[in-house]
Design a protein around this motif. Structure first.
Motif, PDB file in Angstrom:
ATOM      1  N   TYR A 168      -3.160   7.070   9.894  1.00 45.23           N
ATOM      2  CA  TYR A 168      -3.098   6.130   8.781  1.00 45.23           C
ATOM      3  C   TYR A 168      -1.730   6.191   8.115  1.00 45.23           C
ATOM      4  O   TYR A 168      -1.099   5.172   7.864  1.00 45.23           O
ATOM      5  N   TYR A 169      -1.251   7.408   7.878  1.00 49.01           N
ATOM      6  CA  TYR A 169       0.057   7.581   7.260  1.00 49.01           C
ATOM      7  C   TYR A 169       1.151   6.975   8.125  1.00 49.01           C
ATOM      8  O   TYR A 169       2.007   6.245   7.651  1.00 49.01           O
ATOM      9  N   ARG A 170       1.112   7.281   9.396  1.00 52.59           N
ATOM     10  CA  ARG A 170       2.150   6.814  10.321  1.00 52.59           C
ATOM     11  C   ARG A 170       2.132   5.296  10.469  1.00 52.59           C
ATOM     12  O   ARG A 170       3.178   4.654  10.505  1.00 52.59           O
ATOM     13  N   MET A 171       0.930   4.714  10.542  1.00 53.77           N
ATOM     14  CA  MET A 171       0.823   3.278  10.816  1.00 53.77           C
ATOM     15  C   MET A 171       0.982   2.415   9.571  1.00 53.77           C
ATOM     16  O   MET A 171       1.505   1.302   9.661  1.00 53.77           O
ATOM     17  N   TYR A 172       0.545   2.911   8.415  1.00 56.61           N
ATOM     18  CA  TYR A 172       0.529   2.047   7.236  1.00 56.61           C
ATOM     19  C   TYR A 172       1.428   2.531   6.103  1.00 56.61           C
ATOM     20  O   TYR A 172       2.220   1.754   5.578  1.00 56.61           O
ATOM     21  N   LEU A 173       1.322   3.759   5.738  1.00 53.99           N
ATOM     22  CA  LEU A 173       2.051   4.224   4.565  1.00 53.99           C
ATOM     23  C   LEU A 173       3.533   4.446   4.837  1.00 53.99           C
ATOM     24  O   LEU A 173       4.364   4.142   3.983  1.00 53.99           O
ATOM     25  N   LYS A 174       3.888   4.963   5.984  1.00 56.37           N
ATOM     26  CA  LYS A 174       5.298   5.263   6.279  1.00 56.37           C
ATOM     27  C   LYS A 174       6.121   3.990   6.466  1.00 56.37           C
ATOM     28  O   LYS A 174       7.312   3.983   6.249  1.00 56.37           O
ATOM     29  N   ARG A 175       5.489   2.916   6.847  1.00 51.47           N
ATOM     30  CA  ARG A 175       6.207   1.642   7.054  1.00 51.47           C
ATOM     31  C   ARG A 175       6.665   1.040   5.735  1.00 51.47           C
ATOM     32  O   ARG A 175       7.624   0.298   5.683  1.00 51.47           O
ATOM     33  N   HIS A 176       5.921   1.311   4.691  1.00 48.63           N
ATOM     34  CA  HIS A 176       6.209   0.653   3.402  1.00 48.63           C
ATOM     35  C   HIS A 176       7.048   1.494   2.517  1.00 48.63           C
ATOM     36  O   HIS A 176       7.317   2.489   2.363  1.00 48.63           O
TER      37      HIS A 176
END
Length: 176
Positions: A168-176
């Motif tokens: 979840y962190y890698r796919m969603y949070l780190k992108r933003h």
């Protein structure tokens, strides 16, 4: 170079008590200080090695050996890591029945427990600092350990939740 690899991992295997995570500071010092890999590479290696099945220290030794000397290096490093433990366990198995009731032996094993905890805590803190994680992130290992110990929570569930959180962190949070 092969002899250096072997002796380095024999020392690591022979002089660390408590298993893989307890070996981590010594492995990091030997591998990074010798210039065999950078600190960042070692942190990546740490993440991969702990996610693979098998003995943590052996996984690391195999990766280090492969990076430096391919398949032969992997075998030499793995043997160096495994051999001391194998010989020590063999000796203990041969003579343990004679010493298991000895109160000094029992006290020695009880005395080693806090040292092993400290040896495991040091790499957690060092890794968190090198990744520049905030202090509250160090609460996670404590909560996990207490959950396993006090609530009898299976480590399998913790691994699944951690993997899902990491994705979840890698796919969603780190992108933003």
């Amino acid at each position: 170079m092969y002899w250096t690899l072997f002796i380095t991992f024999v020392r690591i295997g022979a002089f660390t008590i408590g298993g893989g995570y307890a070996m981590l500071p010594l492995i990091q010092r030997e591998v990074v200080d010798r210039g065999w890999m950078s600190k960042e590479e070692f942190i990546d290696l740490f993440a991969v090695a702990q996610s693979l099945p098998g003995v943590f220290a052996v996984n690391i030794s195999i990766f280090v050996g492969y990076k430096l000397k391919k398949l032969t290096g992997s075998v030499i490093c793995a043997l160096g890591t495994i051999l001391p433990s194998f010989l020590i366990i063999l000796a203990i198995a041969l003579f343990f029945t004679q010493f298991r009731e000895n109160e000094w032996v029992e006290k020695a094993f009880k005395g080693l427990r806090p040292a092993v905890v400290a040896l495991i805590a040091v790499p957690v803190i060092t890794t968190a600092r090198s990744l520049r994680l905030r202090g509250w992130v160090l609460v996670i290992p404590v909560v996990v350990a207490l959950s396993i110990w006090l609530l009898s929570l299976s480590p399998v569930y913790i691994i699944i939740v951690a993997a899902a959180g990491g994705l979840y962190y890698r796919m969603y949070l780190k992108r933003h």
